[in-house]
Design an enzyme around this catalytic site. Structure first.
Site, PDB file in Angstrom:
ATOM      1  N   ASP A 209      17.141  12.457 -11.657  1.00  0.00           N
ATOM      2  CA  ASP A 209      16.926  13.700 -12.388  1.00  0.00           C
ATOM      3  C   ASP A 209      16.838  13.432 -13.884  1.00  0.00           C
ATOM      4  O   ASP A 209      17.569  12.594 -14.427  1.00  0.00           O
ATOM      5  CB  ASP A 209      18.088  14.660 -12.100  1.00  0.00           C
ATOM      6  CG  ASP A 209      17.933  15.993 -12.784  1.00  0.00           C
ATOM      7  OD1 ASP A 209      17.057  16.770 -12.379  1.00  0.00           O
ATOM      8  OD2 ASP A 209      18.685  16.248 -13.752  1.00  0.00           O
ATOM      9  N   GLU A 251      18.549  -5.260  -3.944  1.00  0.00           N
ATOM     10  CA  GLU A 251      19.540  -5.831  -3.019  1.00  0.00           C
ATOM     11  C   GLU A 251      19.509  -5.125  -1.671  1.00  0.00           C
ATOM     12  O   GLU A 251      19.722  -5.731  -0.629  1.00  0.00           O
ATOM     13  CB  GLU A 251      20.949  -5.691  -3.602  1.00  0.00           C
ATOM     14  CG  GLU A 251      21.290  -6.609  -4.744  1.00  0.00           C
ATOM     15  CD  GLU A 251      22.719  -6.354  -5.196  1.00  0.00           C
ATOM     16  OE1 GLU A 251      23.596  -6.141  -4.317  1.00  0.00           O
ATOM     17  OE2 GLU A 251      22.968  -6.338  -6.412  1.00  0.00           O
TER      18      GLU A 251
END
Length: 533
Positions: A209, A251
């Site tokens: 956001d 990851e």
């Protein structure tokens, strides 16, 4: 369910159709009038049958809900109105079982004033380490009675609030949403931990956001229109944040989509470099009027912005902040701008719906990924909310001139004959219009000409037909007011925005049209068609 196209088995986000879930208004599982995770879980088959690839959830975290959940009190817990963390984990797993990935919303610019950090800061007093996580400052003026600077709010009103000990704190949105200080290491570490928390629970991605607002001018200098760099939008230091986030996402195989409102194409593209965000929302297209030249130039500009960094474009017609497409396209001014929202703006819904149907085919045929806001597949119009039921702070902070965003957040209609149209309970948190049943899922499912039927057919074709999704496109010569472009494998999209019917280009097959063609085979105004050349 049809097998996914090869492009969706690798880098799925480059051409995915992602459905935006606003949980408070999607479906109510416990009957209290507020949508919740139990309601979403019960309706997951609808989303799988619709044919989308992923679900983006607006904030479901613990929150006072002053700004629809974008005032987060605790990122590691689910708001009790929506359910529990255990339910969220079950939802993520059940969605995955139906082939639906989940994207969660992160709000890094600010937290709720009920967040433990802010409560600690208020108690700790001036000069404390707890206050250093935010932007607390003494005021200007003889007795500190004036705000520290003159920054304009992202909502109407002031950006500073004074606390009893005399200091002021910064909030670019409401006073209940204090801005975090991103130069403080605690803020960096906390958000990196939150990202790991949700990736470890199986989410596929994160929507960010207000992604360009995090870092602030350290001197909090006054705002001067047109002077660069802006004191709190798109500062260069913000890219260090997103490079560290990208390492975490990599990851886990996760992806990011940023809410980035920037007019500068080159600076916008910086957020999409290979070591930063994967994608960003395309607000220029969302705000573009239903005009052929403007649409074409916006599409061209969007693709040109993304090309240098090899990022896919995103396309969206509406979201939880924006006037519903069927209403907006039925107005004299079909563009969108927060500054122009006013009560009583007339709209021709028949015209707007016809254009929304055509826009659906246009959007789904463009290169890249697509975001579909809940209820758009039903053709929902903007609802008029009675003044005594409006909840959006944008309305109140405008002094009552802005109708706010509640009109696009009304609870969905599922079953025409059920109480609250099958949303759940009898008194939804926002009132449904008297004619809401006409848009119900069960009624549209039985109608071969409904908006829902159109979206299901379009998404099914997009999944299996070659030529859709990420890749190149080529404009073809066309009459004034008509957009014609091709994709790979002879896929052709024709959109008629002119005042009269037009001849279709030569083709072998007609895949789908947004509305009936004329008796002579010509394409009527405000209609789109997919062809196979």
């Amino acid at each position: 369910m049809a097998a996914p196209s090869p492009s969706r088995t690798s880098d799925w986000w480059r051409d995915a159709v992602i459905y935006q879930v606003y949980p408070r208004s999607f479906a109510d599982g416990d009957g209290d009038g507020t949508g919740d995770l139990a309601g979403v879980r019960a309706r997951l088959p609808h989303l799988a049958a619709l044919g989308v690839d992923a679900l983006w959830f607006t904030p479901w975290y613990a929150s006072p809900l002053v700004d629809g959940g974008y005032d987060v009190a605790d990122y590691r817990s689910i708001d009790p109105a929506f359910g529990t963390l255990d339910e969220a984990e079950k939802l993520i797993a059940e969605a995955a079982g139906l082939g639906l990935r989940v994207i969660v919303d992160i709000v890094p610019n600010h937290v709720s004033d009920q967040h433990a950090w802010f409560q600690e800061a208020l108690a700790a007093g001036p000069g404390s380490e707890a206050r250093a996580r935010f932007h607390f400052r003494p005021g200007r003026g003889e007795n500190g009675e004036l705000p520290p600077n003159d920054w304009p709010s992202q909502f109407s009103g002031t950006t500073w609030t004074r606390v009893p000990d005399g200091e002021w704190y910064l909030h670019l949105f409401t006073p209940e949403q204090p801005d975090l200080n991103w130069s403080h290491p605690d803020v960096r570490r906390e958000h990196e931990d939150v990202l790991r928390f949700w990736f470890e629970r199986g989410v596929a991605g994160v929507r960010i956001d207000s992604a360009a607002l995090l870092t602030k001018d350290p001197d909090l200098r006054d705002f001067t229109e047109g002077v660069d760099p802006h004191p709190y939008i798109d500062l260069d230091e913000i890219h260090d944040v997103y490079r560290s986030w990208r390492a975490i996402a990599d990851e886990y195989g996760g992806v990011f989509v940023g809410e980035v409102w920037l007019p500068d194409a080159e600076r916008f593209a910086r957020y999409l470099r290979p070591d930063e965000l994967h994608t960003a929302f395309n607000f220029n297209f969302l705000a573009c009027p239903w005009e052929p030249d403007r649409l074409r130039s916006t599409i061209d500009d969007t693709l040109a912005e993304h090309a240098p960094v090899h990022a896919p474009a995103t396309w969206v017609l509406c979201n939880h902040d924006v006037t519903r497409t069927a209403t907006r396209y039925g107005r004299a001014d079909t563009a969108f701008d927060f500054a122009t929202k006013r009560f009583g703006t007339p709209a021709d819904l028949e015209l707007g719906t016809r254009r929304a149907r055509a826009a659906a085919l246009l959007t789904l045929a463009l290169p890249g990924s697509v975001y579909l806001y809940q209820g758009e597949e039903l053709g929902l119009p903007e609802a008029d909310i009675p003044l005594d039921r409006i909840q959006d702070p944008m309305h109140f902070r405008s002094g009552g001139t802005d109708p706010g965003r509640d009109g696009c957040r009304v609870p969905l209609p599922w079953e025409a004959e059920a109480p609250s149209c099958g949303f759940g309970g009898t008194d939804p948190w926002l009132p449904q219009p008297a004619d809401w049943a006409r848009y119900a899922v069960d009624r549209q499912s039985a109608d071969p000409d409904s908006m829902l039927t159109l979206y299901r057919a379009a998404l099914a074709l997009r999944r299996v037909e070659p030529g859709f999704g990420d890749g190149a496109m080529t404009w073809l010569p066309a009459a004034d007011g008509v957009l014609v472009f091709t994709r790979d494998h002879g896929l052709t999209c024709v959109v008629n925005l002119s005042a009269g019917p037009v001849e279709l280009p030569a083709h072998r097959a007609r895949l789908l049209a947004s509305g009936p063609l004329d008796a002579d085979g010509t394409l009527p105004p405000d209609t789109a068609v997919w062809l196979r050349a």
